[in-house]
Design an enzyme around this catalytic site. Structure first.
Site, PDB file in Angstrom:
ATOM      1  N   ASP A  47      67.955  14.361  63.776  1.00 27.80           N
ATOM      2  CA  ASP A  47      67.154  14.570  62.563  1.00 27.80           C
ATOM      3  C   ASP A  47      67.511  13.488  61.548  1.00 27.80           C
ATOM      4  O   ASP A  47      68.310  13.685  60.634  1.00 27.80           O
ATOM      5  CB  ASP A  47      67.318  15.970  61.999  1.00 27.80           C
ATOM      6  CG  ASP A  47      66.482  16.998  62.730  1.00 27.80           C
ATOM      7  OD1 ASP A  47      65.818  16.624  63.721  1.00 27.80           O
ATOM      8  OD2 ASP A  47      66.470  18.178  62.325  1.00 27.80           O
ATOM      9  N   TYR A  51      63.291  12.469  58.867  1.00 24.43           N
ATOM     10  CA  TYR A  51      62.359  13.524  58.442  1.00 24.43           C
ATOM     11  C   TYR A  51      60.998  12.934  58.066  1.00 24.43           C
ATOM     12  O   TYR A  51      60.358  13.355  57.115  1.00 24.43           O
ATOM     13  CB  TYR A  51      62.944  14.335  57.279  1.00 24.43           C
ATOM     14  CG  TYR A  51      63.962  15.342  57.752  1.00 24.43           C
ATOM     15  CD1 TYR A  51      63.641  16.685  57.912  1.00 24.43           C
ATOM     16  CD2 TYR A  51      65.251  14.947  58.085  1.00 24.43           C
ATOM     17  CE1 TYR A  51      64.574  17.600  58.375  1.00 24.43           C
ATOM     18  CE2 TYR A  51      66.194  15.847  58.546  1.00 24.43           C
ATOM     19  CZ  TYR A  51      65.845  17.175  58.690  1.00 24.43           C
ATOM     20  OH  TYR A  51      66.771  18.075  59.153  1.00 24.43           O
ATOM     21  N   ASN A 106      64.922  17.534  66.622  1.00 20.85           N
ATOM     22  CA  ASN A 106      63.542  18.020  66.742  1.00 20.85           C
ATOM     23  C   ASN A 106      62.575  17.283  65.833  1.00 20.85           C
ATOM     24  O   ASN A 106      61.382  17.147  66.145  1.00 20.85           O
ATOM     25  CB  ASN A 106      63.474  19.526  66.455  1.00 20.85           C
ATOM     26  CG  ASN A 106      64.089  19.915  65.127  1.00 20.85           C
ATOM     27  OD1 ASN A 106      65.278  19.685  64.904  1.00 20.85           O
ATOM     28  ND2 ASN A 106      63.307  20.496  64.243  1.00 20.85           N
ATOM     29  N   HIS A 124      67.975  29.281  63.040  1.00 14.75           N
ATOM     30  CA  HIS A 124      67.942  28.695  64.388  1.00 14.75           C
ATOM     31  C   HIS A 124      68.696  29.521  65.423  1.00 14.75           C
ATOM     32  O   HIS A 124      69.298  28.968  66.351  1.00 14.75           O
ATOM     33  CB  HIS A 124      68.473  27.258  64.362  1.00 14.75           C
ATOM     34  CG  HIS A 124      67.664  26.334  63.504  1.00 14.75           C
ATOM     35  ND1 HIS A 124      66.328  26.087  63.746  1.00 14.75           N
ATOM     36  CD2 HIS A 124      68.003  25.616  62.400  1.00 14.75           C
ATOM     37  CE1 HIS A 124      65.878  25.246  62.819  1.00 14.75           C
ATOM     38  NE2 HIS A 124      66.863  24.950  62.001  1.00 14.75           N
ATOM     39  N   VAL A 171      71.272  23.065  61.976  1.00  8.81           N
ATOM     40  CA  VAL A 171      71.467  24.078  60.934  1.00  8.81           C
ATOM     41  C   VAL A 171      71.923  23.367  59.665  1.00  8.81           C
ATOM     42  O   VAL A 171      72.925  22.649  59.677  1.00  8.81           O
ATOM     43  CB  VAL A 171      72.508  25.124  61.367  1.00  8.81           C
ATOM     44  CG1 VAL A 171      72.764  26.123  60.236  1.00  8.81           C
ATOM     45  CG2 VAL A 171      72.041  25.850  62.614  1.00  8.81           C
ATOM     46  N   HIS A 172      71.204  23.589  58.569  1.00  3.17           N
ATOM     47  CA  HIS A 172      71.453  22.836  57.346  1.00  3.17           C
ATOM     48  C   HIS A 172      72.601  23.468  56.554  1.00  3.17           C
ATOM     49  O   HIS A 172      72.421  24.016  55.457  1.00  3.17           O
ATOM     50  CB  HIS A 172      70.186  22.754  56.508  1.00  3.17           C
ATOM     51  CG  HIS A 172      69.061  22.087  57.229  1.00  3.17           C
ATOM     52  ND1 HIS A 172      67.745  22.170  56.830  1.00  3.17           N
ATOM     53  CD2 HIS A 172      69.054  21.314  58.363  1.00  3.17           C
ATOM     54  CE1 HIS A 172      66.983  21.488  57.680  1.00  3.17           C
ATOM     55  NE2 HIS A 172      67.763  20.968  58.612  1.00  3.17           N
TER      56      HIS A 172
END
Length: 430
Positions: free
Chosen positions: A177, A180, A210, A304, A334-335
């Protein structure tokens, strides 16, 4: 009634004071910030932009950059600011995505290079072009990695990059990622400009997440089009079949980059490649082995949960990593930040990898603030804050992992642990 009113008023003031005190001295969860768009500062169509470098083999570096018009894929470089001791040429490509056509993407591999050395370089064939510089990683320990996941391009991202830039790191590892861009190809260009001051000076080694897939059913069905064109990694050197997974050695560490979003079942090319790659590891040469993957195999955040890229990949590949005594696994997606103990098949195991989620680089989607309660016993530290990590491998036996929380745009050390390599642990040798 009078005394009751006075008591109620006092309690109200006390509550307000506590809230205000928490606002001043407590930690207020940072909100998301809007996506930046970085314009090309130099309007000359021949001028390089989006410059970034990546390691190739033991002693070479890939220089990648973009120009708006056709220019030679040529790099002049050397150990002095004149940057004219050596030169190399490479390839130029471009890609299309719907109505978007990229500018000219140049890739040149230079070397052999000396370790732990500053090199200066110029791009194209103009003697008046800008001079850049980078430092090669050391060939022996110690070495310091910056680790950042889910970076994006917001003011939080910019703040994270500034903190990373001050950390005196040798190489950056990014577990997916990246930009973005999310189908908007111009945002890939913006991201390249945002990171250039950092990615042009130290090697950035990345894998996909993703947000790099960018497929549109029946319209654009080829995944990773922009990622593969813009961020070419040294997959051929590790006998990989794909830019989506590869490995490399640096100093005394074997680094494996896995692909969460390409096939990983036991019959897949990635699985068979990983089997072969792990067999080749020589702990005498690389006493440390670390893995990066986008979707975490261990996660106590509510975000997630249950995704096949996590659950099924873990079920398929965890045994390979455990049997090979991988030291650590870094993930994103996962942020938030979370560090697990050494864990295998959901239970603490002293001979298993430490799993760390570091998907808090600064993306525009914001933080994943909710965790499963109660906290699983294997989860040792978790916090939903933006930040970055450093992994400082001091010698063949010891490394220091540190997580730096981005607190009001200041980097604050919030979690730190010393790790011991399995190569120095007789009880875990097979």
């Amino acid at each position: 009634m009078g005394w009751r009113m006075r008591v109620a008023g006092f309690l109200l003031l006390l509550i307000i004071g506590i809230v205000e005190l928490d606002a001043v001295y407590g930690y207020i969860r940072p909100p998301p910030r809007e996506t930046l768009f970085i314009q090309h500062a130099d309007q000359d169509s021949h001028s390089p932009q989006q410059v970034h470098i990546s390691q190739v083999g033991q002693n070479k570096m890939r220089i990648s950059w973009i120009t708006d018009s056709s220019t030679p894929a040529k790099v002049a470089y050397g150990p002095s600011p004149s940057a004219n001791a050596f030169s190399a040429t490479g390839t130029t490509s471009s890609y299309r995505y719907l109505i978007y056509k990229s500018s000219e993407i140049h890739d040149v591999v230079i070397g052999p290079l000396n370790p732990n050395t500053v090199y200066y370089y110029r791009l194209g064939d103009s003697l008046s072009s800008q001079t850049y510089k980078f430092k090669t990683p050391p060939s022996q320990l110690p070495i310091k990695f910056a680790v950042v996941g889910d970076l994006g391009q917001t003011d939080w991202s910019r703040s994270t990059l500034e903190h990373v830039g001050k950390s005196n790191y040798d190489m950056l590892l990014l577990p997916g990622d990246i930009s973005y861009a999310d189908l908007n190809q111009s945002l890939w260009d913006s991201f390249g400009r945002l990171v250039e001051p950092f990615a042009s000076q130290r090697p950035w080694m990345v894998t996909q997440g993703n947000h790099e897939i960018e497929t549109i059913p029946m319209i654009h069905e080829t995944p990773f089009t922009a990622y593969n064109a813009r961020w070419r990694m040294p997959f051929e050197e590790s006998a990989s079949y794909s830019n989506l997974y590869y490995s490399f050695d640096v100093a005394g560490i074997h680094v494996i980059m896995l692909g969460s979003y390409t096939d990983f079942d036991p019959t897949s090319p990635q699985y068979k490649w990983l089997q072969g790659d792990l067999r080749k590891v020589n702990r005498g040469k690389t006493p440390w082995v670390v893995v990066l993957v986008h979707a975490p195999w261990y996660n106590s955040n509510t975000a997630h949960q249950g995704e096949p890229e996590s659950v099924q990949m873990k079920a398929t590949m965890e045994d390979l990593l455990y049997q090979a005594r991988v030291d650590a696994v870094f993930a994103g997606h996962v942020h938030a930040y979370e560090r697990f103990t050494r864990v295998y098949k959901d239970k603490a195991n002293n001979c298993a990898p430490v799993h760390i989620t570091i998907g808090d680089g600064g993306n525009h989607e914001g933080l994943a603030t909710k965790y499963i309660d109660p906290k699983p016993a294997v989860s040792l530290f978790r916090e939903a804050s933006f930040g970055h990590g450093t992994f400082e491998v001091v010698n063949a036996s010891h490394a220091l992992w540190t997580w730096h929380k981005n607190d009001n745009d200041e980097a604050v050390v919030s979690d730190s642990i010393w790790l011991t390599s399995f190569s120095s642990n007789p009880s875990c040798k097979q």
